[in-house]
Write a protein that holds these residues in place. Structure first.
Motif, PDB file in Angstrom:
ATOM      1  N   ASN A 165       0.809  -1.215   0.000  1.00 27.41           N
ATOM      2  CA  ASN A 165       0.000   0.000   0.000  1.00 27.41           C
ATOM      3  C   ASN A 165       0.845   1.269   0.000  1.00 27.41           C
ATOM      4  O   ASN A 165       0.357   2.340  -0.374  1.00 27.41           O
TER       5      ASN A 165
ATOM      6  N   GLN B 278       2.138  -2.763  -5.465  1.00 23.92           N
ATOM      7  CA  GLN B 278       0.696  -2.915  -5.297  1.00 23.92           C
ATOM      8  C   GLN B 278       0.221  -4.266  -5.827  1.00 23.92           C
ATOM      9  O   GLN B 278       0.621  -4.688  -6.907  1.00 23.92           O
TER      10      GLN B 278
ATOM     11  N   PHE C  82       4.200   1.410  -1.490  1.00 25.23           N
ATOM     12  CA  PHE C  82       5.012   1.495  -2.707  1.00 25.23           C
ATOM     13  C   PHE C  82       4.180   1.094  -3.927  1.00 25.23           C
ATOM     14  O   PHE C  82       3.666  -0.020  -4.002  1.00 25.23           O
ATOM     15  N   LYS C  83       4.096   2.006  -4.875  1.00 25.56           N
ATOM     16  CA  LYS C  83       3.239   1.804  -6.043  1.00 25.56           C
ATOM     17  C   LYS C  83       3.625   0.572  -6.840  1.00 25.56           C
ATOM     18  O   LYS C  83       2.762  -0.162  -7.327  1.00 25.56           O
ATOM     19  N   ASP C  84       4.949   0.308  -6.975  1.00 26.73           N
ATOM     20  CA  ASP C  84       5.381  -0.833  -7.784  1.00 26.73           C
ATOM     21  C   ASP C  84       5.168  -2.165  -7.084  1.00 26.73           C
ATOM     22  O   ASP C  84       5.393  -3.221  -7.675  1.00 26.73           O
TER      23      ASP C  84
END
Length: 259
Positions: free
Chosen positions: A91, A97, A93-95
């Motif tokens: 939640n 998800q 770190f975008k990479d």
């Protein structure tokens, strides 16, 4: 105890499976096998986090009383810690998800073994003439099978047979199934990812591991046969040779489903 681990990338671009074994302060063994999921490198991060963090906690533990409930409580607490760690990372770190992982773990003591399971990686007891699946898959197809909506044969080819209904790190809380059995007699414990069981039948697994050869050779042959059968997923196995016991205790397997 003889322990053999093997992992093969299969036909995937990366290996999102992770397996390792650990020994705690009282020389008690923990084996953990995870099959990660998620885009890019997220799946292999989730599986490696779960295995290594749980293993690190195990190395600091000491179960002098060897009480089943105490071991299950330990699993409950520490697996949920890892679930939250993975969930929070996904939640933040975008990479990362959507990352998550299955988990099957075996705490092996002199007289008993306790299994913890989330997802569709499996644990089997294999003896000379029989193979017994200990865990239940947390998959959509298996849920349908268990409620009688489809047959076992239909579950093997169901379009959602690999869709998980439970996994580590995907939700803020996770349910864990527990199983326990005595280590009476000489038994072989197999932990494996679904890359193996989707490509090779339990009958053929038994045929291979019943051969008079080393555990390393058995593990290699399991993977080789799965690849020959067209496996495309990562394939990981862990074989643990349980020491024979002097007392002929009746073998029973007790299941406790997570709340």
């Amino acid at each position: 105890m003889n322990i053999t681990t093997r992992s093969n990338i299969g036909k995937r671009d990366s290996n999102q499976d992770y397996v390792s074994t650990f020994v705690n302060a009282d020389n008690q063994t923990l084996a953990v096998l995870c099959d990660g999921m998620g885009g890019h490198n997220a799946g292999d991060i989730a599986s490696e986090m779960a295995v290594l963090q749980l293993g690190n906690s195990w190395e600091q533990s000491d179960f002098k009383n060897k009480d089943i409930e105490a071991v299950e409580d330990w699993f409950q607490n520490h697996i949920n810690e890892e679930n939250k760690r993975i969930y929070d990372a996904a939640n933040i770190f975008k990479d990362l998800q959507g990352m998550g992982t299955t988990l099957v773990a075996a705490a092996v003591f002199e007289e008993m073994t306790v299994i913890a399971n989330i997802g569709d990686s499996r644990a089997y007891i294999i003896e000379e003439t029989s193979i017994t699946r200990i865990t239940e898959d947390h998959s959509f197809a298996n849920e349908l099978k268990m409620t009688g909506q489809i047959t076992e044969e239909e579950a093997l080819t169901h379009e959602k047979r690999n869709t998980l209904t439970r996994s580590l790190g995907v939700r803020s809380e996770v349910k864990i199934d527990f199983f326990s059995f005595s280590n009476s007699g000489k038994q072989l414990l197999l932990l494996c990812s679904d890359g193996l069981t989707n490509a090779i039948s339990e009958k053929d697994i038994l045929s291979i591991v019943s051969k008079n050869k080393s555990d390393a050779s058995k593990a290699d042959e399991l993977i080789e046969q799965a690849l020959k059968n067209g496996a495309t997923d990562n394939i990981t196995v862990c074989l643990l040779e349980l020491a024979p016991q002097s007392l002929g205790l009746e073998q029973t397997v007790e299941k406790k489903e997570g709340n």
